[in-house]
Scaffold this motif. Structure first.
Motif, PDB file in Angstrom:
ATOM      1  N   UNK A  18       0.778  -1.407   0.086  1.00 55.63           N
ATOM      2  CA  UNK A  18       0.042   0.205  -0.001  1.00 55.63           C
ATOM      3  C   UNK A  18       0.968   1.422   0.001  1.00 55.63           C
ATOM      4  N   UNK A  19       2.193   1.029  -0.066  1.00 56.89           N
ATOM      5  CA  UNK A  19       3.119   2.305  -0.069  1.00 56.89           C
ATOM      6  C   UNK A  19       3.052   2.823  -1.371  1.00 56.89           C
ATOM      7  N   UNK A  20       2.996   4.218  -1.663  1.00 54.34           N
ATOM      8  CA  UNK A  20       2.945   5.011  -2.843  1.00 54.34           C
ATOM      9  C   UNK A  20       4.155   5.793  -3.043  1.00 54.34           C
ATOM     10  N   UNK A  99      16.914   4.124  -9.755  1.00 58.28           N
ATOM     11  CA  UNK A  99      17.834   5.252  -9.066  1.00 58.28           C
ATOM     12  C   UNK A  99      17.945   5.407  -7.851  1.00 58.28           C
ATOM     13  N   UNK A 100      18.917   6.192  -7.435  1.00 53.89           N
ATOM     14  CA  UNK A 100      19.172   6.425  -5.617  1.00 53.89           C
ATOM     15  C   UNK A 100      17.943   6.440  -5.138  1.00 53.89           C
ATOM     16  N   UNK A 101      17.025   7.438  -5.602  1.00 52.56           N
ATOM     17  CA  UNK A 101      15.760   7.778  -4.932  1.00 52.56           C
ATOM     18  C   UNK A 101      14.750   6.459  -4.727  1.00 52.56           C
ATOM     19  N   UNK A 102      14.849   5.913  -5.964  1.00 53.31           N
ATOM     20  CA  UNK A 102      14.017   4.758  -5.751  1.00 53.31           C
ATOM     21  C   UNK A 102      14.457   3.638  -4.840  1.00 53.31           C
ATOM     22  N   UNK A 105      13.827   4.993  -1.180  1.00 54.07           N
ATOM     23  CA  UNK A 105      12.111   5.058  -1.014  1.00 54.07           C
ATOM     24  C   UNK A 105      11.971   3.699  -0.370  1.00 54.07           C
ATOM     25  N   UNK A 106      12.664   2.593  -0.772  1.00 55.17           N
ATOM     26  CA  UNK A 106      12.687   1.217  -0.569  1.00 55.17           C
ATOM     27  C   UNK A 106      13.239   0.638   0.784  1.00 55.17           C
ATOM     28  N   UNK A 130      25.133  -3.861  -2.428  1.00 53.69           N
ATOM     29  CA  UNK A 130      25.971  -3.597  -1.611  1.00 53.69           C
ATOM     30  C   UNK A 130      26.126  -2.098  -1.026  1.00 53.69           C
ATOM     31  N   UNK A 131      25.752  -1.238  -2.102  1.00 55.69           N
ATOM     32  CA  UNK A 131      25.829   0.276  -1.941  1.00 55.69           C
ATOM     33  C   UNK A 131      24.586   0.512  -0.943  1.00 55.69           C
ATOM     34  N   UNK A 132      23.472  -0.071  -1.207  1.00 57.58           N
ATOM     35  CA  UNK A 132      22.314   0.295  -0.301  1.00 57.58           C
ATOM     36  C   UNK A 132      22.458  -0.210   1.041  1.00 57.58           C
ATOM     37  N   UNK A 133      22.945  -1.089   1.352  1.00 57.45           N
ATOM     38  CA  UNK A 133      22.959  -2.136   2.593  1.00 57.45           C
ATOM     39  C   UNK A 133      24.339  -1.402   3.555  1.00 57.45           C
TER      40      UNK A 133
END
Ligand code: URA
Length: 192
Positions: A18-20, A99-102, A105-106, A130-133
């Protein structure tokens, strides 16, 4: 939305549904939340769902996923022993890199997903995961092949970055690196 309120992975999946706040949801067909066993001790995180994943609503079910499954089988792991997700839960249009924004967001959902599963071992597939975590800009070739830690709810989770299976499909000669990394995972899980 209070992500910390999600007490189970099923509740978290409903919240993601339900996340927009991630633009990818608008162009994707399905939510790809996870595949595998929600009680697994090994968690793998990839980059983003592709076309096959979008059609099936599950991560890593296309060619890269089949290679991943074969690699895991080679160290004795079946789907019942692993849990797989991605840095983003929806397919980027045309399979472009998220993208970095996407990814950002998650990220809070992914952090809660790790916390709820609380795996013994975390495997990061490719540079995006690896970058995100790990929050690093270091390249995957330098990060791979050594035990790192991910701090989560007061625990240090043993974390290993390795090459992404889609990359290995393009560069089969580099499978030897991924094989070494997977042997490290096997050794680690056999310790307990
Ligand atoms: N590549 C990924 O990173 N994730 C998938 O789910 C499929 C391909």
């Amino acid at each position: 939305m209070d992500i910390g309120q999600a007490a189970t992975l099923a509740e978290l999946e409903a919240m993601v549904g339900s996340f927009e706040g991630c633009a990818l949801k608008r162009t994707a067909k399905s939510l790809c939340f996870a595949r595998g066993n929600p009680e697994a001790r090994i968690m793998l995180i990839g980059e983003a769902p592709g076309r096959d994943e979008d059609l099936h609503g599950k991560p890593f079910v296309g060619r890269a996923g089949q290679l991943l499954d074969r690699m895991l089988a080679a160290i004795g792991l079946s789907e019942a022993q692993i849990y797989i997700t991605n840095t983003v839960y929806w397919r980027p249009p045309g399979n472009r890199t998220p993208t970095p924004e996407e990814i950002e967001a998650c990220a809070p959902f992914l952090a809660r997903q790790i916390e709820l599963l609380s795996p013994q071992v975390l495997v990061l597939l490719g540079g995006a995961a690896a970058k995100s975590i790990l929050g690093t800009s270091e390249g995957i070739m330098r990060l791979r092949g050594k035990w790192l830690t991910y701090q989560c709810a007061g625990r240090s989770i043993a974390t290993l970055a390795t090459l992404h299976p889609a990359y290995l499909l393009r560069k089969p000669d580099e499978k030897r690196y991924a094989w070494r990394d997977l042997l490290m995972v096997k050794e680690k899980i056999e310790q307990k």
